[in-house]
Scaffold this motif. Structure first.
Motif, PDB file in Angstrom:
ATOM      1  N   UNK A  12      35.650  21.486  19.689  1.00 50.55           N
ATOM      2  CA  UNK A  12      35.625  20.864  21.023  1.00 50.55           C
ATOM      3  C   UNK A  12      34.861  19.540  20.965  1.00 50.55           C
ATOM      4  N   UNK A  13      33.780  19.511  20.188  1.00 53.70           N
ATOM      5  CA  UNK A  13      32.975  18.288  20.068  1.00 53.70           C
ATOM      6  C   UNK A  13      33.761  17.163  19.405  1.00 53.70           C
ATOM      7  N   UNK A  14      34.547  17.505  18.399  1.00 46.93           N
ATOM      8  CA  UNK A  14      35.375  16.494  17.719  1.00 46.93           C
ATOM      9  C   UNK A  14      36.357  15.867  18.712  1.00 46.93           C
ATOM     10  N   UNK A  15      37.011  16.730  19.488  1.00 45.77           N
ATOM     11  CA  UNK A  15      37.983  16.234  20.470  1.00 45.77           C
ATOM     12  C   UNK A  15      37.271  15.345  21.498  1.00 45.77           C
ATOM     13  N   UNK A  16      36.097  15.808  21.965  1.00 46.03           N
ATOM     14  CA  UNK A  16      35.377  15.047  22.996  1.00 46.03           C
ATOM     15  C   UNK A  16      34.885  13.710  22.444  1.00 46.03           C
ATOM     16  N   UNK A  17      34.417  13.695  21.195  1.00 44.40           N
ATOM     17  CA  UNK A  17      33.931  12.439  20.599  1.00 44.40           C
ATOM     18  C   UNK A  17      35.090  11.449  20.450  1.00 44.40           C
ATOM     19  N   UNK A  18      36.230  11.952  19.988  1.00 44.88           N
ATOM     20  CA  UNK A  18      37.408  11.096  19.824  1.00 44.88           C
ATOM     21  C   UNK A  18      37.847  10.542  21.181  1.00 44.88           C
ATOM     22  N   UNK A  19      37.916  11.438  22.166  1.00 46.55           N
ATOM     23  CA  UNK A  19      38.375  11.039  23.488  1.00 46.55           C
ATOM     24  C   UNK A  19      37.425  10.002  24.095  1.00 46.55           C
ATOM     25  N   UNK A  20      36.122  10.216  23.909  1.00 46.07           N
ATOM     26  CA  UNK A  20      35.127   9.266  24.432  1.00 46.07           C
ATOM     27  C   UNK A  20      35.294   7.898  23.768  1.00 46.07           C
ATOM     28  N   UNK A  21      35.484   7.916  22.456  1.00 50.46           N
ATOM     29  CA  UNK A  21      35.627   6.641  21.727  1.00 50.46           C
ATOM     30  C   UNK A  21      36.873   5.884  22.184  1.00 50.46           C
ATOM     31  N   UNK A  22      37.924   6.639  22.538  1.00 50.67           N
ATOM     32  CA  UNK A  22      39.142   5.982  23.037  1.00 50.67           C
ATOM     33  C   UNK A  22      38.888   5.434  24.436  1.00 50.67           C
ATOM     34  N   UNK A  23      38.325   6.292  25.303  1.00 47.86           N
ATOM     35  CA  UNK A  23      38.168   5.891  26.709  1.00 47.86           C
ATOM     36  C   UNK A  23      37.196   4.736  26.881  1.00 47.86           C
ATOM     37  N   UNK A  24      36.164   4.680  26.045  1.00 46.99           N
ATOM     38  CA  UNK A  24      35.198   3.577  26.178  1.00 46.99           C
ATOM     39  C   UNK A  24      35.643   2.331  25.403  1.00 46.99           C
ATOM     40  N   UNK A  25      36.766   2.444  24.713  1.00 54.14           N
ATOM     41  CA  UNK A  25      37.279   1.279  23.992  1.00 54.14           C
ATOM     42  C   UNK A  25      36.591   1.042  22.649  1.00 54.14           C
ATOM     43  N   UNK A  26      35.825   2.039  22.169  1.00 58.76           N
ATOM     44  CA  UNK A  26      35.122   1.844  20.889  1.00 58.76           C
ATOM     45  C   UNK A  26      36.113   1.734  19.732  1.00 58.76           C
ATOM     46  N   UNK A  28      39.349   0.887  19.788  1.00 60.27           N
ATOM     47  CA  UNK A  28      40.103  -0.377  19.847  1.00 60.27           C
ATOM     48  C   UNK A  28      39.249  -1.527  19.330  1.00 60.27           C
ATOM     49  N   UNK A  29      37.973  -1.502  19.702  1.00 56.68           N
ATOM     50  CA  UNK A  29      37.077  -2.601  19.318  1.00 56.68           C
ATOM     51  C   UNK A  29      36.898  -2.647  17.783  1.00 56.68           C
ATOM     52  N   UNK A  30      36.671  -1.475  17.162  1.00 51.27           N
ATOM     53  CA  UNK A  30      36.477  -1.519  15.698  1.00 51.27           C
ATOM     54  C   UNK A  30      37.807  -1.618  14.949  1.00 51.27           C
ATOM     55  N   UNK A  31      38.914  -1.419  15.669  1.00 51.77           N
ATOM     56  CA  UNK A  31      40.228  -1.739  15.071  1.00 51.77           C
ATOM     57  C   UNK A  31      40.294  -3.238  14.794  1.00 51.77           C
ATOM     58  N   UNK A  32      39.773  -4.021  15.754  1.00 54.16           N
ATOM     59  CA  UNK A  32      39.863  -5.484  15.621  1.00 54.16           C
ATOM     60  C   UNK A  32      38.895  -5.977  14.553  1.00 54.16           C
ATOM     61  N   UNK A  33      37.675  -5.409  14.542  1.00 50.73           N
ATOM     62  CA  UNK A  33      36.656  -5.845  13.579  1.00 50.73           C
ATOM     63  C   UNK A  33      35.570  -4.781  13.504  1.00 50.73           C
ATOM     64  N   UNK A  34      35.084  -4.449  12.308  1.00 47.46           N
ATOM     65  CA  UNK A  34      33.997  -3.473  12.234  1.00 47.46           C
ATOM     66  C   UNK A  34      32.807  -3.946  13.064  1.00 47.46           C
ATOM     67  N   UNK A  35      32.059  -2.986  13.622  1.00 46.61           N
ATOM     68  CA  UNK A  35      30.911  -3.342  14.470  1.00 46.61           C
ATOM     69  C   UNK A  35      29.853  -2.255  14.352  1.00 46.61           C
ATOM     70  N   UNK A  41      27.719  -1.016  21.878  1.00 47.29           N
ATOM     71  CA  UNK A  41      27.110  -0.640  23.164  1.00 47.29           C
ATOM     72  C   UNK A  41      27.188  -1.812  24.124  1.00 47.29           C
ATOM     73  N   UNK A  42      26.918  -3.004  23.585  1.00 46.98           N
ATOM     74  CA  UNK A  42      26.949  -4.209  24.449  1.00 46.98           C
ATOM     75  C   UNK A  42      28.363  -4.473  24.958  1.00 46.98           C
ATOM     76  N   UNK A  43      29.331  -4.487  24.016  1.00 48.08           N
ATOM     77  CA  UNK A  43      30.674  -4.919  24.431  1.00 48.08           C
ATOM     78  C   UNK A  43      31.426  -3.836  25.209  1.00 48.08           C
ATOM     79  N   UNK A  44      31.075  -2.568  25.002  1.00 45.90           N
ATOM     80  CA  UNK A  44      31.840  -1.506  25.673  1.00 45.90           C
ATOM     81  C   UNK A  44      31.091  -0.907  26.858  1.00 45.90           C
ATOM     82  N   UNK A  45      29.938  -1.472  27.185  1.00 50.85           N
ATOM     83  CA  UNK A  45      29.203  -1.007  28.368  1.00 50.85           C
ATOM     84  C   UNK A  45      28.703   0.414  28.207  1.00 50.85           C
ATOM     85  N   UNK A  46      28.003   0.684  27.100  1.00 55.32           N
ATOM     86  CA  UNK A  46      27.510   2.049  26.856  1.00 55.32           C
ATOM     87  C   UNK A  46      26.086   1.972  26.309  1.00 55.32           C
TER      88      UNK A  46
END
Ligand code: SAM
Length: 317
Positions: A12-26, A28-35, A41-46
């Protein structure tokens, strides 16, 4: 220590972590460039601590990896596209109650629903096992890949066999994903794309030296699996080889695979090894072999050879 408790919270934690990373745009952001977590936290408002623990959990789950400088990158780009698969599992109680899978098997294009989205990820599952699988197959020039997907097996095969040409058969709505995978591999001139249904598309008789049917037989029940192999065999040239690549019942990971097939297909199943031997033999193939591949989700290559027609069979024509 309670293993059921751990298994459940980890899943359940794996699913929730994945879902959170998608919903907060994390992701997508590291798709463009590692961070690193602070930048994310700054760019995704977290919060930085929140991002750090989510990424660490995703790294442990094999979704992302941390670079030496502390930045994260995904193991594959575009992972967020898998997010819509999660709610499909909500349908499992209904599917178990009614026997009706999550996709309407009578819809005109059931392939639209899942395959274009998942092909690339499915293709990346096997790692080194692909080369191992390919090493069990004979050198061939004319190859038919049935239910080609993102071509994980034949792309590797083409690189090892420069004279080979692949005919990729898949549903019309899935073939664009197949083309993209082949084009990314720089191998478009080595492929012909054949849109159609594996159960009905006409195939040239006695044409292919090798037919590959990878992770397709398990989409069907035992009788349709057998019918598929019988239907494909006439398209093999004399002494040609038909290779089934699929999970076998009883192998590690096969129960979860079967659950997924139950959810997605009308009658798909992880078949027993003897079912595959029987289908190959019933189709008239000989020299049947089976090779287990060294993968976490167990998968095997089963082959059968079309015998050379005897001189008397030629004389009787
Ligand atoms: C589980 S995927 C396997 C893809 C690829 N062979 C691999 O090993 O990664 C099954 C493939 O079979 C295709 N497929 C399923 N039913 C089909 C049908 N009736 N006719 C043609 N292709 C079909 C799907 O579109 C998908 O690409």
């Amino acid at each position: 220590m309670s293993t059921p408790y751990l298994n459940l919270t980890n899943a359940a934690g794996k699913v929730a972590a994945f879902s959170t990373a998608v919903r907060l745009g994390l992701l997508d952001r590291i798709d463009r460039e590692p961070a690193n977590p602070a930048e994310l936290a700054r760019t995704c408002g977290a919060t930085e601590r929140g991002v750090r623990v989510v990424l660490a959990a995703l790294a442990e789950g094999g979704f992302v990896e941390q670079l030496a400088d502390g930045r994260y990158r995904p193991v594959l780009t575009g992972l967020a596209a898998l997010h819509p698969l999660i709610p499909l599992w909500d349908h499992l109680p209904d599917a178990v109650r009614t026997g009706i899978p999550v996709y309407d098997p009578n819809s005109a294009s059931p392939g639209n629903a899942i395959y274009p989205r998942t092909m690339t990820y499915l293709a990346s599952l096997w790692g080194d096992a692909v080369d191992h699988a390919i090493s069990t197959l004979p050198a061939a020039t004319r190859i038919l890949d049935v239910g080609a997907g993102a071509e994980p097996w034949t792309i590797s095969y083409c690189r090892g066999h420069p004279k080979s040409h692949i005919t990729a058969l898949d549903l019309p709505e899935v073939l664009p994903s197949t083309r993209r995978a082949v084009s990314r591999a720089g191998l478009t001139d080595r492929y012909t794309f054949l849109p159609g249904d594996v159960l009905t598309t006409p195939l040239e008789p006695c044409t292919y030296d090798l037919i590959i049917v990878a992770q397709v037989c398990s989409l069907f029940d035992r009788s349709n699996g057998s019918a598929l192999i019988k239907r494909l065999t006439p398209a093999l040239a004399e002494e040609g080889v038909l290779a089934i690549i699929d999970t076998l019942a009883g192998a590690p990971g096969s129960a979860m695979q079967e659950l997924s097939l139950y959810l997605r297909t009308q009658a798909g199943a992880v078949h027993q090894p003897d079912a595959y031997y029987e289908w190959l033999a019933d189709a008239g193939l000989t020299d049947i072999t089976s090779t287990d591949l060294p993968t976490t989700l167990a998968i095997a290559v089963l082959t059968g050879r079309k015998p050379r027609q005897s001189a008397s069979a030629h004389d009787n024509r």
